[in-house]
Scaffold this motif. Sequence first.
Motif, PDB file in Angstrom:
ATOM      1  N   GLU A  25       0.828  -1.209   0.000  1.00  0.00           N
ATOM      2  CA  GLU A  25       0.000   0.000   0.000  1.00  0.00           C
ATOM      3  C   GLU A  25       0.860   1.256   0.000  1.00  0.00           C
ATOM      4  N   GLN A  26       1.934   1.231   0.790  1.00  0.00           N
ATOM      5  CA  GLN A  26       2.794   2.401   0.912  1.00  0.00           C
ATOM      6  C   GLN A  26       3.550   2.687  -0.374  1.00  0.00           C
ATOM      7  N   ASN A  27       4.036   1.648  -1.024  1.00  0.00           N
ATOM      8  CA  ASN A  27       4.844   1.817  -2.228  1.00  0.00           C
ATOM      9  C   ASN A  27       4.008   1.788  -3.500  1.00  0.00           C
ATOM     10  N   VAL A  28       3.311   0.692  -3.720  1.00  0.00           N
ATOM     11  CA  VAL A  28       2.571   0.504  -4.967  1.00  0.00           C
ATOM     12  C   VAL A  28       1.218   1.215  -4.915  1.00  0.00           C
ATOM     13  N   ILE A  65       6.059  11.745 -14.836  1.00  0.00           N
ATOM     14  CA  ILE A  65       5.850  10.862 -13.691  1.00  0.00           C
ATOM     15  C   ILE A  65       7.160  10.134 -13.450  1.00  0.00           C
ATOM     16  N   ILE A  66       7.707  10.301 -12.256  1.00  0.00           N
ATOM     17  CA  ILE A  66       9.000   9.714 -11.918  1.00  0.00           C
ATOM     18  C   ILE A  66       8.841   8.913 -10.631  1.00  0.00           C
ATOM     19  N   ASN A  67       9.085   7.623 -10.720  1.00  0.00           N
ATOM     20  CA  ASN A  67       8.918   6.725  -9.587  1.00  0.00           C
ATOM     21  C   ASN A  67      10.281   6.317  -9.045  1.00  0.00           C
ATOM     22  N   ILE A  68      10.459   6.431  -7.745  1.00  0.00           N
ATOM     23  CA  ILE A  68      11.727   6.046  -7.137  1.00  0.00           C
ATOM     24  C   ILE A  68      11.665   4.565  -6.771  1.00  0.00           C
ATOM     25  N   SER A  69      12.537   3.791  -7.399  1.00  0.00           N
ATOM     26  CA  SER A  69      12.558   2.352  -7.197  1.00  0.00           C
ATOM     27  C   SER A  69      13.707   1.984  -6.252  1.00  0.00           C
ATOM     28  N   SER A  70      14.270   0.804  -6.437  1.00  0.00           N
ATOM     29  CA  SER A  70      15.351   0.331  -5.573  1.00  0.00           C
ATOM     30  C   SER A  70      16.148  -0.724  -6.315  1.00  0.00           C
ATOM     31  N   PRO A 101       9.680  -7.251  -3.564  1.00  0.00           N
ATOM     32  CA  PRO A 101       8.621  -7.396  -4.563  1.00  0.00           C
ATOM     33  C   PRO A 101       7.852  -6.098  -4.812  1.00  0.00           C
ATOM     34  N   ALA A 102       7.683  -5.289  -3.763  1.00  0.00           N
ATOM     35  CA  ALA A 102       6.971  -4.023  -3.944  1.00  0.00           C
ATOM     36  C   ALA A 102       7.753  -3.103  -4.875  1.00  0.00           C
ATOM     37  N   LYS A 103       9.059  -3.041  -4.705  1.00  0.00           N
ATOM     38  CA  LYS A 103       9.870  -2.193  -5.569  1.00  0.00           C
ATOM     39  C   LYS A 103       9.964  -2.765  -6.980  1.00  0.00           C
ATOM     40  N   ALA A 104       9.940  -4.098  -7.096  1.00  0.00           N
ATOM     41  CA  ALA A 104       9.904  -4.699  -8.426  1.00  0.00           C
ATOM     42  C   ALA A 104       8.636  -4.294  -9.157  1.00  0.00           C
ATOM     43  N   ALA A 105       7.526  -4.215  -8.436  1.00  0.00           N
ATOM     44  CA  ALA A 105       6.264  -3.778  -9.035  1.00  0.00           C
ATOM     45  C   ALA A 105       6.356  -2.336  -9.517  1.00  0.00           C
ATOM     46  N   ILE A 106       7.052  -1.486  -8.771  1.00  0.00           N
ATOM     47  CA  ILE A 106       7.226  -0.085  -9.175  1.00  0.00           C
ATOM     48  C   ILE A 106       7.967  -0.001 -10.511  1.00  0.00           C
ATOM     49  N   THR A 107       9.064  -0.743 -10.620  1.00  0.00           N
ATOM     50  CA  THR A 107       9.836  -0.731 -11.862  1.00  0.00           C
ATOM     51  C   THR A 107       9.006  -1.266 -13.021  1.00  0.00           C
ATOM     52  N   ASN A 108       8.248  -2.324 -12.784  1.00  0.00           N
ATOM     53  CA  ASN A 108       7.442  -2.924 -13.830  1.00  0.00           C
ATOM     54  C   ASN A 108       6.308  -2.013 -14.275  1.00  0.00           C
TER      55      ASN A 108
END
Length: 280
Positions: free
Chosen positions: A125-128, A150-155, A170-177
């Motif tokens: 919820e916090q990330n995605v 739109i710029i998303n900070i990943s990891s 996995p949450a950060k992987a979802a951001i990149t995807n």
Amino acid sequence: MDLELTGKRALVTGSSSGIGAAIVRMLAAEGAVVMVHGRDEAKTRAVAQGLVDQGANASYVTGELSQEEDCARVAERALEVLGGVDILVNNAGGMAAVNRPDTKAETFNRPWLETPWDDWRWTYEQNVGSTVRLIQALAPGMIERGFGRIINISSASATQTEPDLADYQPAKAAITNLTSGLAKSLGGTGVTVNSVTPGTIATEGVRSGFVEWARQLGWGTPEWAEIERRFTTEVIPQPTKHFGRPEDIARMVAFLASPQAGYMTGSNYRVDGGVCRSIN
């Protein structure tokens, strides 16, 4: 180079400290009208006031972005105060064990098999969740005006995993995807979507953590430069023998936010000192 950001309106989530604060300051320095966001009102207001004192056009909003209602309120406030958002930087993130207000672990890295589903839910919820909700609320205006960033900070952990960090990676992987997919969905609208992947960035919190880690490793209390050199050589090897600074991320975000980056979309840009081992 003139980044042509004067008058562009930007919302940067999680910008009351660290990387987010550096991003919002960089955008303000380039002439953007900025809105600072954070959980802690005093800290968030202080960052905004500091920018105003330097002559910038800045405001602030608070909200717990793991909550759907707060996401909606933050978006509404941004539209009300700014009159529209041209640049959305989804920087707010974190993992439940460290950031979840109602429960925190003694260690930030719970074992994978002991990470409760409630932690997974909060971290997603916090990330995605926050990223998706804010994009859905603010992108339509960008499309209507024919310009948006739109710029998303990943990891790095999105693609180069480590043991445990069960809910966060996995949450950060979802951001990149989702960044890549959304860029294709918004093709031809004038709105670009990119992600930025920081390496180890020497924020105040990170520095204190590494000082304590050095003590536990029996290094004593060396100067910060020596701590950086030893960690980046012996513990977390990377080509640049120092950690990044928040401004390193801010410079990349400012460029991607500008009209100068109109041919760049759907990509993940690493600013990590070369620590990631894969090419892409």
